[in-house]
Scaffold this active site. Structure first.
Site, PDB file in Angstrom:
ATOM      1  N   ASP A 198       0.854  -1.187   0.000  1.00 59.39           N
ATOM      2  CA  ASP A 198       0.000   0.000   0.000  1.00 59.39           C
ATOM      3  C   ASP A 198       0.891   1.238   0.000  1.00 59.39           C
ATOM      4  O   ASP A 198       1.864   1.299   0.751  1.00 59.39           O
ATOM      5  CB  ASP A 198      -0.891  -0.032   1.252  1.00 59.39           C
ATOM      6  CG  ASP A 198      -1.742   1.220   1.394  1.00 59.39           C
ATOM      7  OD1 ASP A 198      -2.023   1.856   0.360  1.00 59.39           O
ATOM      8  OD2 ASP A 198      -2.120   1.542   2.533  1.00 59.39           O
ATOM      9  N   ASP A 206      -4.371   3.710   2.758  1.00 57.31           N
ATOM     10  CA  ASP A 206      -5.776   3.302   2.944  1.00 57.31           C
ATOM     11  C   ASP A 206      -5.894   1.837   3.367  1.00 57.31           C
ATOM     12  O   ASP A 206      -6.994   1.295   3.465  1.00 57.31           O
ATOM     13  CB  ASP A 206      -6.610   3.584   1.684  1.00 57.31           C
ATOM     14  CG  ASP A 206      -6.175   2.732   0.496  1.00 57.31           C
ATOM     15  OD1 ASP A 206      -5.159   1.987   0.609  1.00 57.31           O
ATOM     16  OD2 ASP A 206      -6.824   2.806  -0.561  1.00 57.31           O
ATOM     17  N   ASP A 251      -5.553 -10.749 -15.494  1.00 52.65           N
ATOM     18  CA  ASP A 251      -6.628 -11.706 -15.272  1.00 52.65           C
ATOM     19  C   ASP A 251      -7.777 -11.375 -16.221  1.00 52.65           C
ATOM     20  O   ASP A 251      -8.173 -10.208 -16.329  1.00 52.65           O
ATOM     21  CB  ASP A 251      -7.117 -11.557 -13.823  1.00 52.65           C
ATOM     22  CG  ASP A 251      -7.215 -12.877 -13.107  1.00 52.65           C
ATOM     23  OD1 ASP A 251      -8.048 -13.689 -13.531  1.00 52.65           O
ATOM     24  OD2 ASP A 251      -6.473 -13.083 -12.128  1.00 52.65           O
ATOM     25  N   GLU A 276      -7.572 -21.054 -15.989  1.00 53.90           N
ATOM     26  CA  GLU A 276      -7.890 -21.640 -14.701  1.00 53.90           C
ATOM     27  C   GLU A 276      -8.925 -22.704 -15.057  1.00 53.90           C
ATOM     28  O   GLU A 276     -10.004 -22.375 -15.561  1.00 53.90           O
ATOM     29  CB  GLU A 276      -8.490 -20.598 -13.756  1.00 53.90           C
ATOM     30  CG  GLU A 276      -8.679 -21.201 -12.368  1.00 53.90           C
ATOM     31  CD  GLU A 276      -9.753 -20.509 -11.532  1.00 53.90           C
ATOM     32  OE1 GLU A 276      -9.644 -20.560 -10.304  1.00 53.90           O
ATOM     33  OE2 GLU A 276     -10.704 -19.944 -12.095  1.00 53.90           O
ATOM     34  N   HIS A 284      -4.090 -17.196  -4.685  1.00 54.49           N
ATOM     35  CA  HIS A 284      -5.014 -16.449  -3.812  1.00 54.49           C
ATOM     36  C   HIS A 284      -6.245 -17.271  -3.427  1.00 54.49           C
ATOM     37  O   HIS A 284      -7.043 -16.817  -2.625  1.00 54.49           O
ATOM     38  CB  HIS A 284      -5.421 -15.161  -4.513  1.00 54.49           C
ATOM     39  CG  HIS A 284      -6.206 -15.444  -5.768  1.00 54.49           C
ATOM     40  ND1 HIS A 284      -5.644 -16.049  -6.876  1.00 54.49           N
ATOM     41  CD2 HIS A 284      -7.513 -15.268  -6.065  1.00 54.49           C
ATOM     42  CE1 HIS A 284      -6.571 -16.214  -7.797  1.00 54.49           C
ATOM     43  NE2 HIS A 284      -7.717 -15.756  -7.333  1.00 54.49           N
ATOM     44  N   ASP A 285      -6.416 -18.440  -4.048  1.00 56.86           N
ATOM     45  CA  ASP A 285      -7.577 -19.293  -3.739  1.00 56.86           C
ATOM     46  C   ASP A 285      -7.211 -20.475  -2.865  1.00 56.86           C
ATOM     47  O   ASP A 285      -8.084 -21.290  -2.536  1.00 56.86           O
ATOM     48  CB  ASP A 285      -8.190 -19.835  -5.035  1.00 56.86           C
ATOM     49  CG  ASP A 285      -8.881 -18.752  -5.826  1.00 56.86           C
ATOM     50  OD1 ASP A 285      -9.337 -17.766  -5.216  1.00 56.86           O
ATOM     51  OD2 ASP A 285      -8.956 -18.887  -7.061  1.00 56.86           O
TER      52      ASP A 285
HETATM   53  C1  NOJ Z   1     -11.558 -18.070  -9.503  1.00 58.31           C
HETATM   54  C2  NOJ Z   1     -10.812 -16.964  -8.850  1.00 58.31           C
HETATM   55  O1  NOJ Z   1      -9.460 -17.313  -8.763  1.00 58.31           O
HETATM   56  C3  NOJ Z   1     -11.466 -16.757  -7.517  1.00 58.31           C
HETATM   57  O2  NOJ Z   1     -10.711 -15.938  -6.662  1.00 58.31           O
HETATM   58  C4  NOJ Z   1     -12.834 -16.209  -7.765  1.00 58.31           C
HETATM   59  O3  NOJ Z   1     -13.518 -16.094  -6.538  1.00 58.31           O
HETATM   60  C5  NOJ Z   1     -13.636 -17.104  -8.700  1.00 58.31           C
HETATM   61  N1  NOJ Z   1     -12.867 -17.614  -9.802  1.00 58.31           N
HETATM   62  C6  NOJ Z   1     -14.791 -16.354  -9.289  1.00 58.31           C
HETATM   63  O4  NOJ Z   1     -14.327 -15.410 -10.200  1.00 58.31           O
END
Ligand code: NOJ
Length: 562
Positions: free
Chosen positions: A26, A30, A103, A260, A333-334
């Site tokens: 950052d 914020d 993305d 993905e 991130h998932d």
């Molecule tokens: C996959 C993304 O990596 C994830 O973070 C997102 O919540 C879902 N697709 C929906 O876009």
């Protein structure tokens, strides 16, 4: 494998470093990371030796799903900065000889996108068919499951036009209707817009879900519930659309694409990435991530089953060994922090274990996707209470479990291992307040271990996780064997040891990784003359003609003589 037979490509030889901008750096206090923060850290990124940055969505968005709900595909999210910032970032990446991949989130938009506002306003609006609608007079629509809906259903009733719209993710993420050629043209135009700015590729969000089944028939029994993903990924026109996208957009540029790919498996991936398919370059699958993890991220005792993991990864290598190209990753991130999910974040093991996992990612065949912060061995934060979570997924699964009278404590316990927010806590730059991430209040709690685990502490320490990552990056770059060499699994049934060779022309390397917190032993591989130890994440390793013994989480790479 012979180098002369290989179709070399820059994206096969690249290592991708993923940046989740919200949590990176950052600069305006914020509490939210921003593009100037990425710009400020470009020299750090370059110092890692990586080639490509994949930037999570930074487009205008109400942030119901942290940028995966886009309200304007051609604008930068004000929290992250401006288009000028983006252009400065892109130029800075290119000046340093790296590439930038963005993305592409086009299975769905935000409900605040102008297209959806128009679409929901009347049944005869020109944008009506930009989304999937089911008129209420036809009765309740056939069951579809949603990932993030608070009631679990993917059809949401919308009062103004007395109809339901489809949303595989949150109700603020309506699915775009790819069946409508105008939608596809809009998307292709938007892709050209970004390519003309000079970006180097797209990571395509849940791209396997874009084609829907005509008339939304009931799902066959085998695809009910959790298996819906496989059905969602088999829309009848998926490949037609991707082929069209390739012809109209992708083939015009020297770029890389990665799907993905939920619902992709070794038996169908070549349809997506086979060389002659002219669709996408690469795909990343979920088959290893789902080992020992069930519905709603609940873990069972198999979640670190090494034998299964080796099998899955070896099958994927084989599926893409002659055609297409593989990817390898642990974190993003998932998913949780790699060291917590796949090894151990106990203080006595965390550093060694994260180096071992880095060794794995950088010695497999396939393009590695390496998640920010893993290079310093960041670990799961393990929130105790649902109130600490920001993630829509954990929060909705918690509330669904609560509605059903289920075990919410068990869900929280599992999410200490699998929850997505574990990977989203801000990067730990130093041991000053807020880990040098922000001068304000961070949007998500910073992992308290930042006092010990941070970039500044590791920057100049020669045996740090960070410098090990840099060393391995250099090693991978200097060894085409690690990029293109054939992969051969050894000791497939060993429950602690993951061992394989990589071989190209006359060069052969043996990689030995102990995935456990106990000493791992095995007989030395037959008919291999073990030579020089090239890499070792612990202080000692002696090659013995007869047996091999590795310390907990030890990683060793040995040259094999002919
Ligand atoms: C996959 C993304 O990596 C994830 O973070 C997102 O919540 C879902 N697709 C929906 O876009």
């Amino acid at each position: 494998m012979k180098l002369s037979q290989i179709d070399r490509k820059w994206w096969k030889e690249a290592v991708v470093y993923q940046i989740y901008p919200r949590s990176f750096q950052d600069t305006n206090g914020d509490g939210v990371g921003d593009l100037p923060g990425v710009i400020q850290r470009l020299d750090y990124i370059k110092s890692l030796g990586v080639d490509v940055i994949w930037l999570n969505p930074c487009f205008e968005s109400p942030n119901d799903d942290n940028g995966y709900d886009i309200s304007d595909y051609r604008k930068i999210m004000p929290e992250f900065g401006t288009m000028d910032d983006f252009e400065t970032l892109l130029a800075g990446v290119h000046e340093r000889g790296m590439k930038l991949v963005m993305d592409l989130v086009v299975n769905h938009s935000s409900d605040e996108h102008e297209w959806f506002k128009q679409s929901r306003s009347s049944r005869d609006n020109p944008y009506r068919d930009y989304y999937h609608w089911w008129p209420a007079e036809k009765g309740t629509p056939p069951r579809r499951w949603s990932y993030f809906d608070k009631d679990g259903t993917a059809w949401k009733y919308d009062e103004p036009t007395d109809a339901y719209y489809l949303h595989y993710f949150a109700e603020k993420q309506p699915d775009l209707n790819w069946e409508n050629p105008k939608v596809r043209e809009e998307i292709y135009d938007m892709m050209h817009f970004w390519f003309k700015k000079g970006i180097d590729g797209f990571r395509m969000d849940v791209i396997t879900f874009i084609s829907k089944h005509d008339g939304y028939p009931e799902f066959p029994e085998e695809y009910q519930g959790q298996n819906m993903i496989d059905m969602y990924a088999q829309g009848p026109r998926l490949h037609e659309y991707l082929h069209e996208m390739n012809e109209k957009v992708l083939s015009h540029y020297d770029i890389m694409t990665v799907a993905e790919g939920p619902g992709t498996h070794t038996d169908n991936v070549l349809k997506l990435v086979g060389d002659d398919r002219k669709e996408l370059n690469m795909n990343y699958h979920f088959d290893h991530q789902s080992i020992g993890v069930g519905d709603r991220g609940m873990v069972n005792e198999a979640f670190q089953d090494l034998v299964q993991f080796k099998q899955v990864m070896s099958d994927w290598d084989k599926a893409l060994s002659q055609d297409g190209w593989n990817t390898v990753y642990f974190g993003n991130h998932d998913f949780p922090r790699m060291v917590s999910r796949w090894a151990s974040d106990a203080p006595e093991y965390r550093a060694t274990a994260s180096k071992m996992l880095t060794t794995y990612l950088l010695t497999m065949r396939g393009t590695p996707y390496y998640y920010m912060g893993d290079e310093i061995g960041m670990s799961n934060i393990k929130f105790e209470s649902i109130d600490e979570y920001d993630d829509i997924m954990t929060r909705n699964w918690y509330s669904l479990t609560q509605q059903e009278g289920g075990d919410t404590q068990a869900l929280l316990d599992s999410h200490k291992i699998t929850g997505r927010d574990n990977a989203r806590t801000p990067i730990q730059w130093d041991n000053t307040s807020n880990a040098g991430f922000t001068t304000g209040k961070p949007w998500l709690t910073i992992n308290p271990n930042y006092a010990e685990v941070n970039v500044a502490e590791q920057q100049n320490r020669s045996d740090s996780e960070l410098n090990y990552f840099r060393k391995l990056m250099k090693f991978r770059k200097s060894e085409l064997t690690l990029i293109y060499g054939s992969y051969n699994l050894l000791y497939s049934e060993h429950t602690q040891l993951y061992a394989y060779t990589r071989e190209l022309d006359d060069k052969k390397l043996l990689v030995l990784l102990n995935f456990s917190n106990q000493v791992a032993e095995c007989e030395a591989p037959a008919s291999m003359h073990l030579g020089k130890v090239l890499i070792n994440n612990c202080d000692a390793f002696s090659v013995n003609e007869n047996s091999i013994s590795l310390k907990p989480y030890q990683a060793v790479i040995i040259e094999v003589g002919q």
